[in-house]
Design an enzyme around this catalytic site. Structure first.
Site, PDB file in Angstrom:
ATOM      1  N   ARG A  58       0.825  -1.220   0.000  1.00  0.00           N
ATOM      2  CA  ARG A  58       0.000   0.000   0.000  1.00  0.00           C
ATOM      3  C   ARG A  58       0.851   1.258   0.000  1.00  0.00           C
ATOM      4  NH1 ARG A  58      -2.428  -3.719   2.996  1.00  0.00           N
ATOM      5  NH2 ARG A  58      -1.432  -2.972   4.880  1.00  0.00           N
ATOM      6  N   GLU A  95       5.945 -10.183  15.970  1.00  0.00           N
ATOM      7  CA  GLU A  95       5.462 -10.655  17.272  1.00  0.00           C
ATOM      8  C   GLU A  95       5.879 -12.119  17.473  1.00  0.00           C
ATOM      9  OE1 GLU A  95       1.351  -9.847  17.658  1.00  0.00           O
ATOM     10  OE2 GLU A  95       1.280 -10.448  19.761  1.00  0.00           O
TER      11      GLU A  95
HETATM   12  P1  AMP Z   1       4.581  -2.504  11.806  1.00  0.00           P
HETATM   13  O1  AMP Z   1       5.856  -3.098  11.311  1.00  0.00           O
HETATM   14  O2  AMP Z   1       4.008  -3.214  12.976  1.00  0.00           O
HETATM   15  O3  AMP Z   1       4.706  -0.998  12.052  1.00  0.00           O
HETATM   16  O4  AMP Z   1       3.488  -2.721  10.665  1.00  0.00           O
HETATM   17  C1  AMP Z   1       3.482  -1.893   9.574  1.00  0.00           C
HETATM   18  C2  AMP Z   1       3.033  -2.576   8.304  1.00  0.00           C
HETATM   19  O5  AMP Z   1       1.946  -3.459   8.516  1.00  0.00           O
HETATM   20  C3  AMP Z   1       2.563  -1.532   7.320  1.00  0.00           C
HETATM   21  O6  AMP Z   1       3.071  -1.871   6.040  1.00  0.00           O
HETATM   22  C4  AMP Z   1       1.058  -1.596   7.395  1.00  0.00           C
HETATM   23  O7  AMP Z   1       0.509  -1.511   6.110  1.00  0.00           O
HETATM   24  C5  AMP Z   1       0.736  -2.932   8.032  1.00  0.00           C
HETATM   25  N1  AMP Z   1      -0.175  -2.810   9.191  1.00  0.00           N
HETATM   26  C6  AMP Z   1       0.118  -3.063  10.469  1.00  0.00           C
HETATM   27  N2  AMP Z   1      -0.927  -2.917  11.278  1.00  0.00           N
HETATM   28  C7  AMP Z   1      -1.942  -2.519  10.479  1.00  0.00           C
HETATM   29  C8  AMP Z   1      -3.332  -2.192  10.715  1.00  0.00           C
HETATM   30  N3  AMP Z   1      -3.881  -2.231  11.942  1.00  0.00           N
HETATM   31  N4  AMP Z   1      -4.072  -1.838   9.650  1.00  0.00           N
HETATM   32  C9  AMP Z   1      -3.534  -1.784   8.420  1.00  0.00           C
HETATM   33  N5  AMP Z   1      -2.262  -2.091   8.126  1.00  0.00           N
HETATM   34  C10 AMP Z   1      -1.467  -2.451   9.151  1.00  0.00           C
END
Ligand code: AMP
Length: 170
Positions: A58, A95
């Protein structure tokens, strides 16, 4: 503009316990999509950036539009095995377990000033790994930008010295 009206909450996607922030209603609305890209463009027009690095998948939608708007290079960061040329790899913790991201080794000219862009900042692991990738590839990260910051997950903390900008916060 009330952008939160264009973000759809989808419970238990892609797995149980995750409240997914679906940006497709925003992308579907040309005024809302333009508003977002113009907001990013206004924030970054004075940064003298060389490239927008966007994270699969995205991030590509926002990153492509912003790179065109600011006349910058567009550089994709992808999951392993998707990039066709010589790539640099970075592992990061999830996680449960680990994941990997890749960038082409010839993505930047020397000391290129780079903006990292993605749709959602959650725990920050993905963006922090992307900072490391950009640095390994010879770029300098000016800032990391997100349409949405899930502030309660403290992703900013994982990004340490990288300044963070976001348009919508939860
Ligand atoms: P993180 O590494 O945990 O910051 O996760 C970021 C990536 O996961 C990004 O590329 C987001 O598109 C996706 N992502 C994580 N959590 C969500 C959420 N609640 N809704 C949509 N996309 C998420």
């Amino acid at each position: 503009m009330d952008l939160k009206a264009y973000i759809r909450d989808v419970p238990d996607f892609p797995k149980k316990g995750i409240l997914f922030k679906d940006i497709t209603p925003l992308l579907k609305d040309p005024k809302a999509f333009s508003f977002v890209i113009e907001n990013f463009a206004k924030h970054y027009e004075s940064y003298r950036l060389d490239a927008v690095v966007a994270i699969e998948s995205r991030g590509f939608i926002l990153g492509g539009a912003l790179a065109k708007e600011l006349n910058l290079s567009f550089v994709p960061v992808r999951k392993p095995g998707k990039l066709p040329w010589k790539a640099i790899q970075q592992s990061y913790d999830l996680e449960y377990g680990t994941d990997k991201l890749e960038i082409h080794e010839d993505s930047f000219s020397k000391n290129a000033k780079v903006l990292i862009l993605d749709d959602v900042l959650a725990t920050g692991g993905t963006a922090a790994a992307t900072v490391q990738l950009v640095e390994k590839a010879g770029g300098q990260v000016a800032e990391a930008a997100f349409l949405i910051d899930l502030t309660f997950l403290n992703g900013r903390q994982k990004l340490k010295n990288t300044p963070v900008y976001s348009i919508i916060q939860y």
